[in-house]
Design an enzyme around this catalytic site. Structure first.
Site, short mmCIF file in Angstrom:
data_model
loop_
_atom_site.label_atom_id
_atom_site.label_comp_id
_atom_site.label_asym_id
_atom_site.label_seq_id
_atom_site.Cartn_x
_atom_site.Cartn_y
_atom_site.Cartn_z
N GLY A 110 0.79 -1.23 0.00
CA GLY A 110 0.00 0.00 0.00
C GLY A 110 0.82 1.27 0.00
CD GLU A 115 2.32 1.20 7.44
OE1 GLU A 115 2.05 1.18 6.22
OE2 GLU A 115 2.00 0.29 8.21
CG ASP A 116 -0.69 2.48 3.04
OD1 ASP A 116 -0.14 1.96 4.02
OD2 ASP A 116 -1.57 1.88 2.36
CG ASP A 139 -7.89 0.86 11.08
OD1 ASP A 139 -8.39 1.54 11.98
OD2 ASP A 139 -8.56 0.04 10.43
CE LYS A 141 -10.34 4.10 8.14
NZ LYS A 141 -10.89 3.03 7.25
CB VAL A 166 -11.40 5.56 2.43
CG1 VAL A 166 -12.45 6.41 3.12
CG2 VAL A 166 -10.30 5.18 3.40
CG ASP A 223 -6.11 -3.24 -0.49
OD1 ASP A 223 -5.72 -2.77 0.60
OD2 ASP A 223 -6.38 -4.44 -0.65
NE ARG A 242 -2.72 -2.81 -3.08
CZ ARG A 242 -2.70 -2.96 -1.76
NH1 ARG A 242 -2.60 -1.90 -0.99
NH2 ARG A 242 -2.78 -4.15 -1.21
#
Lengths: 194, 126
Positions: free
Chosen positions: A54, A109-110, A113, A141, A163, A169, A175
């Site tokens: 990601g 990091e993308d 969470d 998040k 999202v 993804d 992506r």
């Protein structure tokens, strides 16, 4: 500024109900983050470390706007498996190729969470005794964070919704969308029901 | 500390066991229902209402409550969490509602668990 003609992404856009962060906003924010990182890491020859897959769009963009010498490396980890029996042993599918002992490491990091994967990887990297270890994340998040992780560089807070786009993804798709959008509920409902 | 696999607690719901396994996988310590918080007492001082969150993560000083009941039935759980926050403001607790639990199960590839808590209401914000 890059241009992404909407009609060119029609096959993917059909599954998106709303664009919540545009490509322009992301470009601008990444540029700001790159500027800060360039200032903070001047003369320190940092190494950016990303976790596949990601992070690819973000780390590529970030790399282009960092103006000081920098290296890059990647890791890949296995996803959680219900069959896993060993406690606290996430399998590294791909380890770093460069030693990081005494290096200034910026973990990129993308999205963060729950923080479970990131905290595990930070523990692993810390054990290799880098000179410093900081985190740069594009999308945060926070609602379901289980493990708190200090984020030195942060792009956007995301709502607690499904999202996709810009590396994010759903079932390995979307992506490549040039923005962050909400996935239509019927897309993931149908997927689970089949 | 984390329960050894051989002496797992008797989880009240399969989703709780799945959650515990996820925490184990990532090396996060947890304790199952370690404490009951008193929420209300009657006139004689007896406990009239209490709340035992499902998990405590000691390294995070965080309680986690998972619920898989439909949104229409989650009112009682919401009230308990609200009361806990009012009476114990220093206690950190996160409530994972039905849709949150479902998303968590999907995120970690546990589709079978997700399917068990499937329903149109699971997609609603409550």
């Amino acid at each position: 500024m890059r241009w992404y003609p909407p009609e060119a992404y029609a096959a993917l856009t059909a599954d998106v109900s709303e664009i919540i962060i545009s490509a322009e906003e992301i470009d601008q924010r990444v540029e700001e983050m790159g500027r800060r990182i360039s200032e903070d890491y001047a003369g320190r020859n940092p190494i950016l470390i990303g976790v596949l897959k990601g992070v690819v769009p973000f780390i590529a963009d970030l790399l282009r706007v960092i103006t000081v010498p920098v290296e890059i490396d990647f890791m890949a980890v296995s996803s959680y498996s219900p069959e896993a029996r060993d406690r606290g042993v996430v399998r590294l599918v791909k380890d770093l190729e460069v030693p990081i002992t005494d290096r200034h490491v910026l973990f990129v990091e993308d999205v963060i969470d729950t923080g479970l994967t990131l905290s595990y990887l930070l523990r692993t990297l810390r054990a290799r005794q880098p000179a410093s270890l900081e985190v740069c994340v594009l999308f945060n998040k926070p609602k379901h964070r289980l493990v708190d992780v200090p984020l030195k560089y942060k792009g956007f807070d995301l709502p607690d919704r499904l999202v996709v786009g810009w590396g994010l993804d759903y079932r390995e798709q979307y992506r490549n969308l040039p923005y962050v959008g909400l996935l239509k509920p019927e897309v993931f409902q149908e997927d689970v029901q089949t | 500390m984390t329960e050894p696999v051989a002496s797992r607690p008797a989880f009240a719901h399969p989703t709780e066991e799945a959650f515990a396994r996820i925490l184990d996988y990532y090396g996060v310590d947890w304790v199952y229902e370690p404490r009951t918080f008193v929420l209300e007492r009657d006139e004689d001082g007896n406990i009239a209402a209490g709340f035992s969150p499902d998990f405590y993560l000691p390294d995070q000083d965080l309680y986690v409550e998972l619920t898989t009941v439909r949104p229409s039935l989650v009112t009682v759980k919401n009230r308990k969490v609200r009361q806990l926050r009012e009476r114990y403001p220093d206690v950190n607790i996160k409530l994972f509602k039905r849709r949150d639990v479902r998303k968590l199960m999907i995120k970690y590839g546990l589709d079978q668990h997700a399917e068990k808590i499937l329903g149109t209401e699971a997609q609603e914000d409550v």
